[in-house]
Scaffold this active site. Structure first.
Site, PDB file in Angstrom:
ATOM      1  N   CYS A  45       0.858  -1.186   0.000  1.00  0.00           N
ATOM      2  CA  CYS A  45       0.000   0.000   0.000  1.00  0.00           C
ATOM      3  C   CYS A  45       0.895   1.237   0.000  1.00  0.00           C
ATOM      4  CB  CYS A  45      -0.848  -0.008   1.260  1.00  0.00           C
ATOM      5  SG  CYS A  45       0.183  -0.035   2.729  1.00  0.00           S
ATOM      6  N   HIS A  65       3.132   1.754  11.870  1.00  0.00           N
ATOM      7  CA  HIS A  65       2.016   1.683  12.823  1.00  0.00           C
ATOM      8  C   HIS A  65       2.024   2.821  13.830  1.00  0.00           C
ATOM      9  CE1 HIS A  65       3.479  -2.436  11.767  1.00  0.00           C
ATOM     10  NE2 HIS A  65       2.229  -2.542  11.374  1.00  0.00           N
ATOM     11  N   CYS A 101       2.313   5.901   8.975  1.00  0.00           N
ATOM     12  CA  CYS A 101       1.419   6.098   7.834  1.00  0.00           C
ATOM     13  C   CYS A 101       0.425   7.220   8.155  1.00  0.00           C
ATOM     14  CB  CYS A 101       0.669   4.801   7.547  1.00  0.00           C
ATOM     15  SG  CYS A 101      -0.531   5.015   6.225  1.00  0.00           S
ATOM     16  N   HIS A 125      -2.175  -4.680  19.383  1.00  0.00           N
ATOM     17  CA  HIS A 125      -1.517  -4.271  18.137  1.00  0.00           C
ATOM     18  C   HIS A 125      -0.823  -2.920  18.350  1.00  0.00           C
ATOM     19  CE1 HIS A 125      -0.940  -3.068  13.962  1.00  0.00           C
ATOM     20  NE2 HIS A 125      -1.128  -4.334  13.628  1.00  0.00           N
ATOM     21  N   GLU A 149      -0.309  -0.409  16.464  1.00  0.00           N
ATOM     22  CA  GLU A 149      -1.044   0.768  15.968  1.00  0.00           C
ATOM     23  C   GLU A 149      -2.064   1.229  17.011  1.00  0.00           C
ATOM     24  OE1 GLU A 149      -3.209   0.383  12.168  1.00  0.00           O
ATOM     25  OE2 GLU A 149      -4.745   1.647  13.065  1.00  0.00           O
ATOM     26  N   THR A 195      -6.920   0.792  11.421  1.00  0.00           N
ATOM     27  CA  THR A 195      -6.996   1.058   9.972  1.00  0.00           C
ATOM     28  C   THR A 195      -7.279  -0.176   9.115  1.00  0.00           C
ATOM     29  OG1 THR A 195      -4.605   0.801   9.930  1.00  0.00           O
ATOM     30  CG2 THR A 195      -5.453   3.050   9.994  1.00  0.00           C
ATOM     31  N   SER A 231       0.460  -9.976  10.575  1.00  0.00           N
ATOM     32  CA  SER A 231      -0.072  -8.755   9.957  1.00  0.00           C
ATOM     33  C   SER A 231      -1.591  -8.740  10.059  1.00  0.00           C
ATOM     34  CB  SER A 231       0.365  -8.717   8.486  1.00  0.00           C
ATOM     35  OG  SER A 231      -0.559  -7.995   7.714  1.00  0.00           O
ATOM     36  N   SER A 232      -2.124  -7.666  10.642  1.00  0.00           N
ATOM     37  CA  SER A 232      -3.571  -7.577  10.847  1.00  0.00           C
ATOM     38  C   SER A 232      -4.321  -7.600   9.517  1.00  0.00           C
ATOM     39  CB  SER A 232      -3.898  -6.293  11.609  1.00  0.00           C
ATOM     40  OG  SER A 232      -5.266  -6.056  11.593  1.00  0.00           O
TER      41      SER A 232
HETATM   42  S1  SF4 Z   1      -2.818   2.226   7.293  1.00  0.00           S
HETATM   43 FE1  SF4 Z   1      -1.504   0.461   7.016  1.00  0.00          FE
HETATM   44  S2  SF4 Z   1      -2.454  -0.675   5.327  1.00  0.00           S
HETATM   45 FE2  SF4 Z   1      -3.319   1.394   5.281  1.00  0.00          FE
HETATM   46  S3  SF4 Z   1      -2.051   2.577   3.837  1.00  0.00           S
HETATM   47 FE3  SF4 Z   1      -1.213   2.866   5.897  1.00  0.00          FE
HETATM   48  S4  SF4 Z   1       0.368   1.318   6.139  1.00  0.00           S
HETATM   49 FE4  SF4 Z   1      -0.930   0.706   4.428  1.00  0.00          FE
END
Ligand code: SF4
Length: 276
Positions: free
Chosen positions: A12, A70, A92, A120, A122, A158, A214-215
Site C-alpha cells: 500500500c 504503525h 502512515c 496491536h 497501531e 486502519t 499482519s492484521s
Molecule cells: S494504514 Fe496500514 S495498510 Fe493502510 S495505507 Fe497505511 S500502512 Fe498501508
C-alpha cells in the site's frame, strides 16, 4: 494451474513510503518492526543495514531512529525527541488520522472507543493520544456492561473489516445520546478486501501471501474463507503444499499490504507449476 491475481493486492501507499524512507537512511534503527513482514525486514537489514530495536530505552543515544508505519505511543515519541540524533517519521498518514481524532475528541470531552486489537502496536499508539482512558473492543459484545458516557467518539484500527466496524457503530448509536463516528479504515485495506472478496467467489482455492502477524493479512484470510473454504495464509512459496491444489483448476492469489512484489511473484510462479 491457472492463477488469477486480485485486482488490488500487496504493498500500500503507507508501506511503500516507509520502505523508501528506510532505504534512504542506511544504518537507521526502527523502533519495532517497520512493517509486519519478516522477509522484507530481513532484506532491509541485509541490503541497507536497517535494524530493529523493540524498546526506546535500549536505543543507543544519538541514533537515527525510524518510526514504524504503525506509529508509536506519545510517551515514546517524547523520549525519542530527547535521545535520538534524528527522527525519521514513517508513521502512515492513515494512522496519524485516528491519533489526532482521539487527541481532539478526548479534549472536547468525548469518551473514546477504539475498534481494534489492544495488543496491536497501531492501537497502542492511537490509545496514547486520548487524554482519558479509552475503551478498546474487538466486537460489540465486548461493550455489554461497559460504562458508556453520553458523548462518545468511535475510531477504527486502519485494517479492520467495515462490516464489523459498522456493528460497533450501530451498538453505540442505540445506547448513547451523541455518537461521533470516524471511519478510519484506510482506503488500501478497503480496496484489497473488496478485490479479495470478489476473487474468492470465482476460484477453487485462494492463497493469501503475507506476514502471519499482519492484521490486514489476517483480515484478508477471514474474508476469503467466507466464500472459499480452501483459503490458506502463507508467508512465502516455501509454505505452499502441492496437495492443496489436487483436483483444482483455478487459484486466486492476494497479498497483504506489507507483502513485497518479489514474494508475490515467487508464489505465483510456484503455483503455476502445479498440475492440479
Ligand atoms: S494504514 Fe496500514 S495498510 Fe493502510 S495505507 Fe497505511 S500502512 Fe498501508
Amino acid at each position: 494451474m491457472k492463477v488469477k491475481l486480485a485486482d488490488k493486492h500487496g504493498f500500500c501507499f503507507g508501506v511503500k513510503r516507509a520502505i523508501k524512507l528506510a532505504e534512504s537512511h542506511q544504518g537507521g534503527i526502527t523502533l519495532g518492526p517497520l512493517i509486519h513482514n519478516k522477509k522484507e525486514i530481513e532484506r532491509l537489514k541485509n541490503d541497507f543495514g536497517v535494524t530493529v530495536e523493540e524498546s526506546v530505552e535500549n536505543l543507543p543515544r544519538g541514533s537515527e531512529v525510524i518510526i514504524r508505519t504503525h506509529g508509536i505511543p506519545k510517551d515514546d515519541l517524547a523520549k525519542l525527541t530527547q535521545s535520538a540524533e534524528k527522527i525519521i517519521d514513517a508513521t502512515c498518514p492513515f494512522v496519524t488520522k485516528p491519533q489526532k481524532i482521539c487527541e481532539i475528541m478526548s479534549q472536547e470531552g468525548y469518551q473514546i472507543i477504539i475498534f481494534g486489537d489492544i495488543n496491536h502496536p497501531e492501537v497502542q499508539g492511537v490509545m496514547s493520544y486520548s487524554s482519558s482512558e479509552p475503551i478498546v473492543v474487538m466486537s460489540p459484545k465486548e461493550l455489554f456492561g461497559a460504562k458508556l458516557k453520553e458523548k462518545v467518539a468511535l475510531v477504527s484500527q486502519t485494517t479492520k473489516k467495515i462490516e464489523d466496524f459498522l456493528g460497533v457503530a450501530s451498538f453505540l448509536v442505540q445506547r448513547c445520546a451523541e455518537v461521533r463516528i470516524f471511519n478510519t479504515i484506510c482506503n488500501a485495506t478497503f480496496d484489497n478486501q473488496e478485490a479479495a472478496r470478489h476473487l474468492s467467489q470465482e476460484v477453487d482455492i485462494m492463497i493469501i501471501a503475507g506476514g502471519k502477524n499482519s492484521s490486514n493479512t489476517k483480515q484478508l484470510l477471514s474474508i476469503c474463507l467466507e466464500h472459499c473454504q480452501d483459503s490458506y495464509l502463507i508467508e512465502d512459496e516455501s509454505e505452499l503444499d502441492p496437495q492443496w491444489f489436487t483436483n483444482k483448476k483455478t487459484c486466486g492469489v492476494t497479498a497483504g499490504a506489507s507483502t513485497p512484489e518479489w514474494i508475490i511473484e515467487r508464489v505465483v510462479r510456484t503455483i503455476e507449476g502445479y498440475k492440479g
